[in-house]
Scaffold this motif. Structure first.
Motif, PDB file in Angstrom:
ATOM      1  N   VAL A  88      32.546  32.444  45.859  1.00 42.57           N
ATOM      2  CA  VAL A  88      33.363  33.189  44.901  1.00 42.57           C
ATOM      3  C   VAL A  88      32.455  33.998  43.981  1.00 42.57           C
ATOM      4  CG1 VAL A  88      34.817  32.921  42.844  1.00 42.57           C
ATOM      5  CG2 VAL A  88      35.403  31.715  44.936  1.00 42.57           C
ATOM      6  N   GLN A  89      31.384  33.382  43.492  1.00 44.89           N
ATOM      7  CA  GLN A  89      30.471  34.098  42.610  1.00 44.89           C
ATOM      8  C   GLN A  89      29.822  35.278  43.330  1.00 44.89           C
ATOM      9  OE1 GLN A  89      30.006  33.849  39.387  1.00 44.89           O
ATOM     10  NE2 GLN A  89      31.508  32.222  39.270  1.00 44.89           N
ATOM     11  N   LEU A  95      32.093  42.691  44.172  1.00 46.22           N
ATOM     12  CA  LEU A  95      33.186  43.450  43.576  1.00 46.22           C
ATOM     13  C   LEU A  95      32.706  44.181  42.317  1.00 46.22           C
ATOM     14  CD1 LEU A  95      36.242  44.043  43.805  1.00 46.22           C
ATOM     15  CD2 LEU A  95      36.622  42.047  42.356  1.00 46.22           C
ATOM     16  N   SER A  96      31.921  43.495  41.495  1.00 46.72           N
ATOM     17  CA  SER A  96      31.374  44.117  40.283  1.00 46.72           C
ATOM     18  C   SER A  96      30.419  45.252  40.637  1.00 46.72           C
ATOM     19  CB  SER A  96      30.641  43.077  39.431  1.00 46.72           C
ATOM     20  OG  SER A  96      31.538  42.103  38.973  1.00 46.72           O
ATOM     21  N   ALA A 125      37.141  44.981  49.093  1.00 43.75           N
ATOM     22  CA  ALA A 125      36.328  44.001  48.353  1.00 43.75           C
ATOM     23  C   ALA A 125      37.222  43.097  47.515  1.00 43.75           C
ATOM     24  CB  ALA A 125      35.305  44.714  47.477  1.00 43.75           C
ATOM     25  N   ASN A 126      38.236  43.666  46.913  1.00 45.54           N
ATOM     26  CA  ASN A 126      39.180  42.901  46.102  1.00 45.54           C
ATOM     27  C   ASN A 126      39.984  41.928  46.973  1.00 45.54           C
ATOM     28  OD1 ASN A 126      39.984  42.334  43.553  1.00 45.54           O
ATOM     29  ND2 ASN A 126      41.292  44.124  43.327  1.00 45.54           N
ATOM     30  N   GLU A 127      40.391  42.386  48.150  1.00 45.30           N
ATOM     31  CA  GLU A 127      41.132  41.533  49.092  1.00 45.30           C
ATOM     32  C   GLU A 127      40.267  40.356  49.526  1.00 45.30           C
ATOM     33  OE1 GLU A 127      44.251  40.125  51.304  1.00 45.30           O
ATOM     34  OE2 GLU A 127      44.319  41.870  49.986  1.00 45.30           O
ATOM     35  N   HIS A 128      39.005  40.622  49.835  1.00 46.29           N
ATOM     36  CA  HIS A 128      38.089  39.551  50.221  1.00 46.29           C
ATOM     37  C   HIS A 128      37.899  38.561  49.068  1.00 46.29           C
ATOM     38  CE1 HIS A 128      35.132  37.602  52.691  1.00 46.29           C
ATOM     39  NE2 HIS A 128      34.247  37.669  51.714  1.00 46.29           N
ATOM     40  N   ASN A 129      37.823  39.082  47.850  1.00 49.93           N
ATOM     41  CA  ASN A 129      37.717  38.236  46.661  1.00 49.93           C
ATOM     42  C   ASN A 129      38.933  37.316  46.545  1.00 49.93           C
ATOM     43  OD1 ASN A 129      36.554  37.343  44.208  1.00 49.93           O
ATOM     44  ND2 ASN A 129      37.890  38.729  43.075  1.00 49.93           N
ATOM     45  N   LEU A 130      40.107  37.845  46.806  1.00 53.15           N
ATOM     46  CA  LEU A 130      41.334  37.060  46.760  1.00 53.15           C
ATOM     47  C   LEU A 130      41.322  35.949  47.807  1.00 53.15           C
ATOM     48  CD1 LEU A 130      44.244  36.725  45.623  1.00 53.15           C
ATOM     49  CD2 LEU A 130      44.981  38.251  47.456  1.00 53.15           C
ATOM     50  N   ASP A 134      41.383  31.991  47.050  1.00 55.44           N
ATOM     51  CA  ASP A 134      42.466  31.168  47.585  1.00 55.44           C
ATOM     52  C   ASP A 134      41.922  29.919  48.274  1.00 55.44           C
ATOM     53  OD1 ASP A 134      44.579  32.604  46.643  1.00 55.44           O
ATOM     54  OD2 ASP A 134      44.999  33.647  48.533  1.00 55.44           O
ATOM     55  N   ARG A 135      40.802  30.059  48.995  1.00 55.00           N
ATOM     56  CA  ARG A 135      40.193  28.891  49.653  1.00 55.00           C
ATOM     57  C   ARG A 135      39.765  27.858  48.624  1.00 55.00           C
ATOM     58  NH1 ARG A 135      36.503  32.293  53.605  1.00 55.00           N
ATOM     59  NH2 ARG A 135      38.099  32.967  55.060  1.00 55.00           N
ATOM     60  N   VAL A 136      39.107  28.310  47.558  1.00 56.73           N
ATOM     61  CA  VAL A 136      38.683  27.395  46.501  1.00 56.73           C
ATOM     62  C   VAL A 136      39.896  26.700  45.889  1.00 56.73           C
ATOM     63  CG1 VAL A 136      37.669  27.246  44.196  1.00 56.73           C
ATOM     64  CG2 VAL A 136      36.569  28.621  45.931  1.00 56.73           C
TER      65      VAL A 136
END
Length: 186
Positions: A88-89, A95-96, A125-130, A134-136
């Motif tokens: 996630v980080q 994303l940043s 990138a935002n979709e991948h972040n989501l 979600d997994r976490v």
């Protein structure tokens, strides 16, 4: 409370809360703030186990049976959550970085009419972040109920065994009540 920190390097509070501290002064200083939260946790845990052992060795040993299972759950889920949090980080970093690149190079993006391409890149990138978040959340949302289930199952076993011991006149209701009062503090 602390009008002037002077050359203070360390501030220790006896209370767990820090909301009363002068944060403006602390930001300007190099002082480290610590507190006494959990100071007596080990001693209280040891006392509780000793008290439980003095009340009933059998009930204490039975109540400690669930500890290896809970420890195993902590290790397995902890490793998984740690790995996912690192992902996630990393994803948030990507994303940043994409956002920073777009903001700093907005003139170039507009000059070459690349707004749609950059918007799609940011959306991906935002979709991948989501997905990573979600997994976490899925793993983390199962962890707390699982630990609670193990704890409550262990407590149920202790109750059942204690009631059985009371019915066989091996312990009194008062002993069981005292033991259950201690086990809730453990």
């Amino acid at each position: 409370l602390l009008p002037d920190l002077g050359n203070a390097r360390w501030i220790h509070t006896l209370a767990a809360g820090v909301e009363f501290l002068p944060f403006e002064l602390l930001r300007e200083s190099e002082a480290v703030v610590t507190n006494s939260r959990g100071l007596y946790a080990d001693a209280l845990g040891e006392f509780t186990v000793a008290a439980m052992l003095s009340i009933s060795v059998n009930l204490t040993l039975l109540s400690l049976v669930m500890l290896p299972l809970a420890s195993l759950a902590f290790v397995v889920v902890g490793r998984r959550v740690n790995y996912l949090f690192r992902r996630v980080q990393a994803q948030f970093g990507e994303l940043s970085a994409a956002t920073q690149e777009n903001l700093s190079g907005i003139r170039v993006v507009k000059a070459f009419a690349q707004e749609n391409r950059e918007a799609e890149r940011f959306r991906a990138a935002n979709e991948h972040n989501l997905v990573v978040n979600d997994r976490v959340n899925r793993v983390w949302s199962l962890f707390s109920p699982s630990v609670t289930l193990l704890t409550e199952a262990g407590l149920l076993v202790v109750w059942a065994f204690g009631i059985w011991q009371v019915s066989k006149d091996q312990i009194t209701v008062g002993v069981l009540t005292a033991f259950l009062a201690y086990i809730t503090r453990f």
